[in-house]
Design an enzyme around this catalytic site. Structure first.
Site, PDB file in Angstrom:
ATOM      1  N   GLU A 191       0.852  -1.294   0.090  1.00  0.00           N
ATOM      2  CA  GLU A 191       0.044  -0.012  -0.154  1.00  0.00           C
ATOM      3  C   GLU A 191       0.990   1.294   0.117  1.00  0.00           C
ATOM      4  O   GLU A 191       1.935   1.267   0.029  1.00  0.00           O
ATOM      5  CB  GLU A 191      -1.041  -0.050   1.246  1.00  0.00           C
ATOM      6  N   HIS A 196      -9.016   9.544   3.397  1.00  0.00           N
ATOM      7  CA  HIS A 196      -8.547   8.560   2.685  1.00  0.00           C
ATOM      8  C   HIS A 196      -8.864   9.130   1.287  1.00  0.00           C
ATOM      9  O   HIS A 196      -9.694   9.632   0.894  1.00  0.00           O
ATOM     10  CB  HIS A 196      -9.339   7.286   2.824  1.00  0.00           C
ATOM     11  N   ARG A 203      -0.621   8.918   1.919  1.00  0.00           N
ATOM     12  CA  ARG A 203      -2.171   9.210   1.634  1.00  0.00           C
ATOM     13  C   ARG A 203      -2.061  10.709   1.806  1.00  0.00           C
ATOM     14  O   ARG A 203      -3.328  11.324   1.004  1.00  0.00           O
ATOM     15  CB  ARG A 203      -2.856   8.613   2.778  1.00  0.00           C
ATOM     16  N   HIS A 260     -11.178   9.409   7.436  1.00  0.00           N
ATOM     17  CA  HIS A 260     -10.943   8.259   7.505  1.00  0.00           C
ATOM     18  C   HIS A 260     -10.322   7.586   8.874  1.00  0.00           C
ATOM     19  O   HIS A 260     -10.767   6.562   9.473  1.00  0.00           O
ATOM     20  CB  HIS A 260      -9.854   7.756   6.350  1.00  0.00           C
ATOM     21  N   ARG A 312      -0.596   8.721   9.527  1.00  0.00           N
ATOM     22  CA  ARG A 312      -0.522   7.134   9.747  1.00  0.00           C
ATOM     23  C   ARG A 312      -0.216   6.606   8.408  1.00  0.00           C
ATOM     24  O   ARG A 312      -0.587   6.691   7.451  1.00  0.00           O
ATOM     25  CB  ARG A 312      -1.765   6.636  10.244  1.00  0.00           C
TER      26      ARG A 312
HETATM   27  P1  FAD Z   1     -13.181   0.253  16.331  1.00  0.00           P
HETATM   28  O1  FAD Z   1     -12.892  -0.949  15.658  1.00  0.00           O
HETATM   29  O2  FAD Z   1     -13.488   1.115  15.718  1.00  0.00           O
HETATM   30  O3  FAD Z   1     -13.878  -0.069  17.587  1.00  0.00           O
HETATM   31  C1  FAD Z   1     -14.482   0.884  18.731  1.00  0.00           C
HETATM   32  C2  FAD Z   1     -15.637  -0.043  19.433  1.00  0.00           C
HETATM   33  O4  FAD Z   1     -15.954   0.932  20.369  1.00  0.00           O
HETATM   34  C3  FAD Z   1     -16.858  -0.338  18.719  1.00  0.00           C
HETATM   35  O5  FAD Z   1     -17.234  -1.573  19.163  1.00  0.00           O
HETATM   36  C4  FAD Z   1     -17.943   0.561  19.233  1.00  0.00           C
HETATM   37  O6  FAD Z   1     -19.390   0.122  19.128  1.00  0.00           O
HETATM   38  C5  FAD Z   1     -17.382   1.263  20.454  1.00  0.00           C
HETATM   39  N1  FAD Z   1     -17.874   2.224  21.139  1.00  0.00           N
HETATM   40  C6  FAD Z   1     -17.635   3.458  20.729  1.00  0.00           C
HETATM   41  N2  FAD Z   1     -18.030   4.408  21.444  1.00  0.00           N
HETATM   42  C7  FAD Z   1     -18.610   3.843  22.374  1.00  0.00           C
HETATM   43  C8  FAD Z   1     -19.383   4.160  23.604  1.00  0.00           C
HETATM   44  N3  FAD Z   1     -19.501   5.485  23.849  1.00  0.00           N
HETATM   45  N4  FAD Z   1     -19.703   3.172  24.465  1.00  0.00           N
HETATM   46  C9  FAD Z   1     -19.559   1.784  24.303  1.00  0.00           C
HETATM   47  N5  FAD Z   1     -18.733   1.840  23.128  1.00  0.00           N
HETATM   48  C10 FAD Z   1     -18.210   2.412  22.169  1.00  0.00           C
HETATM   49  N6  FAD Z   1      -6.404  -0.062   9.196  1.00  0.00           N
HETATM   50  C11 FAD Z   1      -5.521  -0.959   9.081  1.00  0.00           C
HETATM   51  O7  FAD Z   1      -4.472  -0.948   9.779  1.00  0.00           O
HETATM   52  N7  FAD Z   1      -5.890  -1.561   7.797  1.00  0.00           N
HETATM   53  C12 FAD Z   1      -6.855  -1.600   7.060  1.00  0.00           C
HETATM   54  O8  FAD Z   1      -6.877  -2.271   6.276  1.00  0.00           O
HETATM   55  C13 FAD Z   1      -7.844  -0.584   7.514  1.00  0.00           C
HETATM   56  N8  FAD Z   1      -8.653  -0.142   6.592  1.00  0.00           N
HETATM   57  C14 FAD Z   1      -9.865   0.478   6.957  1.00  0.00           C
HETATM   58  C15 FAD Z   1     -10.910   0.363   6.270  1.00  0.00           C
HETATM   59  C16 FAD Z   1     -12.286   1.360   6.721  1.00  0.00           C
HETATM   60  C17 FAD Z   1     -13.285   1.556   5.806  1.00  0.00           C
HETATM   61  C18 FAD Z   1     -11.922   2.073   8.039  1.00  0.00           C
HETATM   62  C19 FAD Z   1     -13.147   2.645   8.378  1.00  0.00           C
HETATM   63  C20 FAD Z   1     -11.026   1.910   8.653  1.00  0.00           C
HETATM   64  C21 FAD Z   1      -9.879   1.345   8.376  1.00  0.00           C
HETATM   65  N9  FAD Z   1      -8.787   0.948   9.106  1.00  0.00           N
HETATM   66  C22 FAD Z   1      -7.724   0.137   8.569  1.00  0.00           C
HETATM   67  C23 FAD Z   1      -8.553   1.660  10.209  1.00  0.00           C
HETATM   68  C24 FAD Z   1      -8.988   0.656  11.389  1.00  0.00           C
HETATM   69  O9  FAD Z   1      -9.776  -0.109  11.102  1.00  0.00           O
HETATM   70  C25 FAD Z   1      -9.443   1.141  12.589  1.00  0.00           C
HETATM   71  O10 FAD Z   1      -8.355   2.340  13.110  1.00  0.00           O
HETATM   72  C26 FAD Z   1      -9.325   0.068  13.653  1.00  0.00           C
HETATM   73  O11 FAD Z   1      -9.982  -0.886  13.031  1.00  0.00           O
HETATM   74  C27 FAD Z   1      -9.657   0.791  14.917  1.00  0.00           C
HETATM   75  O12 FAD Z   1      -9.847  -0.193  15.977  1.00  0.00           O
HETATM   76  P2  FAD Z   1     -10.218   0.247  17.478  1.00  0.00           P
HETATM   77  O13 FAD Z   1     -10.504  -1.348  17.932  1.00  0.00           O
HETATM   78  O14 FAD Z   1      -9.550   1.201  17.906  1.00  0.00           O
HETATM   79  O15 FAD Z   1     -11.738   0.928  17.066  1.00  0.00           O
HETATM   80  C1  SIN Z   2      -7.284   0.677   2.755  1.00  0.00           C
HETATM   81  O1  SIN Z   2      -7.430  -0.500   2.735  1.00  0.00           O
HETATM   82  O2  SIN Z   2      -7.162   1.492   2.049  1.00  0.00           O
HETATM   83  C2  SIN Z   2      -7.352   1.219   4.223  1.00  0.00           C
HETATM   84  C3  SIN Z   2      -6.043   0.815   4.753  1.00  0.00           C
HETATM   85  C4  SIN Z   2      -5.760   1.749   6.191  1.00  0.00           C
HETATM   86  O3  SIN Z   2      -6.530   2.450   6.412  1.00  0.00           O
HETATM   87  O4  SIN Z   2      -4.725   1.453   6.835  1.00  0.00           O
END
Ligand code: FAD
Ligand code: SIN
Length: 530
Positions: free
Chosen positions: A114, A234, A280, A341, A376
């Site tokens: 990527e 993004h 990005r 993003h 990032r």
């Molecule tokens: P999340 O996975 O967002 O989980 C947050 C949790 O907290 C959820 O369960 C939510 O319901 C809960 N929550 C929120 N507020 C509250 C509240 N007030 N009370 C109780 N629960 C709450 N990153 C990569 O490294 N590789 C990728 O390929 C990639 N692709 C992506 C594609 C997309 C479309 C998106 C949106 C993001 C992508 N990212 C990627 C970024 C990555 O997915 C996220 O940064 C990462 O998954 C965040 O994980 P997390 O556990 O911190 O939060």
């Molecule tokens: C993507 O698949 O382009 C998202 C990857 C990322 O946010 O790290």
């Protein structure tokens, strides 16, 4: 069991931490909607990790530091890169099925590439990596006898108390959305793993849970917040009225996709030597600039020169979704635009995931560990969550071993949240939605990819008025999830603007046309809000 630990959030950060802490403590996990609803579930590209013999830890460290534009904390980056590969292997041991290299004689991981990566190192499950990670972790959590999961419970406020001059976190107040009841949940340690804040903006790749709750909650409780100006846009979200937040993974460019103007002219060569695979921030600004120049609404991402069989098998989810919307990506270029993003800033933590309040940890997108600096590197987010969840769990074990009881009584101020829900008057949901749209539109227009002092100041004035209005509503009305999200969105908007106004330079994701140069003399430091 050594005590009770509260986990807020069921994405990669919360689930990984929960599984590790459950080895020595009782875990209560609360999550705002269904347990699978998280940014994690939508991750496409994959997890960056050094898994190939021709790659090396120092290359991944270097790529991360370059993307971070001089602001990454090297010790945090080295910790993540060094420990990442074994935690990816642990995920595989827990049952994750990642894509394998079809041509290899012995099974080995297929590694994608990527933007900003010098080597192939993206471990993925076709283009549905997040779903596979989430599935693996949820299955393990559901089967663990020491973990209780409470869906539809939204954290409202941290419960804190002061002892010996140190403010400590005792738990949270949480709203059960199914019966509108608020309860206090007490624990010996609390993890904020609430994810990102994409919905502070009008257009985002994030699902609806991403309203910056953890950052806003921590800020209100007095925790230090850092680097909120660095919002990653993004570059390639599908431009389509029915799917405005559908991501077209950067892996598509990693496998040969080319960004073109609508007339078919490639344009990224003029902006960066890595062209369509530039970091990005560079690609998003280039698209923004081309859209301004041409007056078009979108640019194209073209994969029609790749073999259709390859495109369909490597990106089955993107292919199918676009086809549903009438775009056959093996024949037609894909219309794309940038969208909010990822939040590089968040609750400031140390290398063990400890926030600045006692007994509080933050991991994942809600945290600012120092790994991402001003931008990032793609696919470093899932990796960061795995590594820092591991550290935070080990630190929690030490905390609980000390068996120092939490302070006895919580501050009255934080428990007042209980009273607020008893108020009978509910703000009309359309009014809450209207206010939310106002904040999002303002942030999109004035605090987006290209900023200026004047537009930031105007945005700050307007957000301050909105914030005051929302606080008054919140104090006088029955609490609903929508109202508390509006409050958090408004507060996070304020934090983003405040950080962007403080940083008088352009670096990584923060581009300010009044200060277009990077200033390494004065600004190689985090923007910290106390
Ligand atoms: P999340 O996975 O967002 O989980 C947050 C949790 O907290 C959820 O369960 C939510 O319901 C809960 N929550 C929120 N507020 C509250 C509240 N007030 N009370 C109780 N629960 C709450 N990153 C990569 O490294 N590789 C990728 O390929 C990639 N692709 C992506 C594609 C997309 C479309 C998106 C949106 C993001 C992508 N990212 C990627 C970024 C990555 O997915 C996220 O940064 C990462 O998954 C965040 O994980 P997390 O556990 O911190 O939060
Ligand atoms: C993507 O698949 O382009 C998202 C990857 C990322 O946010 O790290």
């Amino acid at each position: 069991m050594q005590g009770t630990v509260l986990v807020i959030g069921s994405g990669v950060a919360g689930l990984t931490y929960a599984l590790k802490v459950a080895e020595f403590a009782r875990v209560i996990l609360i999550t705002k909607k269904e347990d699978t609803e998280s940014n994690t579930n939508y991750a496409q590209g994959g997890i960056a990790a050094v898994m190939a013999p021709e790659d090396a830890l120092e290359f991944h460290v270097r790529d991360t530091l370059v993307a971070g534009a001089g602001l990454c904390h090297r010790d945090a980056v080295e910790q993540m890169v060094r420990e990442g590969p074994s935690l990816v292997r642990q995920l595989i041991e827990w049952g994750a099925r990642f894509s394998l290299d079809a041509g290899a004689e012995t099974p080995r991981l297929s590694l994608g590439r990527e933007g900003g990566h010098s080597h192939h190192r993206i471990v993925h499950a076709q283009d549905l990596t997040g779903r596979e990670v989430e599935r693996t972790l949820i299955t393990a959590v559901q089967n663990h006898p020491n973990i209780e999961v409470h869906e539809h419970h939204a954290a409202l406020e941290l419960i804190t108390a002061e002892r010996d001059g140190v403010r400590e976190v005792l738990g949270v107040t949480a709203l059960d959305r199914r019966n509108d009841r608020v309860q206090a949940v007490f624990a010996d340690a609390t993890l904020l793993a609430t994810g990102g804040a994409g919905h502070v903006y009008l257009y985002t790749t994030n699902p609806s849970i991403a309203t910056g709750d953890g950052v806003a909650i921590a800020h209100r409780a007095g925790a230090r917040i850092a680097n909120m100006e660095f919002i990653q846009f993004h570059p390639t979200t599908l431009y389509h009225p029915e799917a405005r937040s559908f991501l077209i993974s950067e892996a598509v460019r990693g496998d040969g996709g080319i960004l073109k103007l609508r007339d078919g002219t490639p344009f990224m060569d003029a902006y960066h030597p890595m062209a369509s695979l530039a970091p990005r921030d560079v690609v998003a600004r280039a698209i923004d600039s081309e859209l301004q120049r041409t007056g078009d609404d979108y640019v194209h991402l073209d994969v029609t020169h790749l073999s259709p069989e390859f495109t369909k098998s490597r990106f089955p989810n993107i292919y199918a979704r676009c086809l549903e919307l009438g775009i056959d990506i093996t024949r037609d270029p894909i219309p794309v635009v940038p969208a909010a993003h990822y939040s590089c800033g968040g609750v400031l933590t140390d290398l063990e995931g400890r926030a600045s309040l006692g007994r509080l940890y933050a991991v994942g997108e809600a945290a600012c560990t120092g790994v991402h600096g001003a931008n990032r590197l793609a696919s470093n987010s899932l990796l960061e969550a795995l590594v820092f969840a591991d550290h935070a769990a080990a630190d929690t074990r030490e905390l609980l071993r000390q068996r120092r009881a939490p302070p006895e009584s919580a501050d009255d101020r934080t428990l007042e949240a209980n009273d607020e829900v008893r108020r009978s008057r509910e703000v009309s949901p359309p009014f809450v939605a209207q206010l939310r749209l106002l904040v999002q539109t303002l942030m999109w227009a004035h605090v987006g990819i290209v900023r200026s002092d004047r537009r930031l100041q105007q945005a700050q004035r307007e957000v301050e008025i909105l914030r005051e209005a929302v606080e008054s509503l919140f104090a006088a009305s029955r609490v609903t999830v929508e109202l508390m999200e509006l409050r958090n969105i408004t507060q996070v908007a304020w934090l983003i603007i405040e950080c962007a106004l403080r940083r008088k330079e352009s670096r990584g994701l923060n581009f300010n046309s009044d200060h277009p140069e990077r200033d390494d003399t004065h600004w190689v430091k985090d923007t910290i809000i106390e």
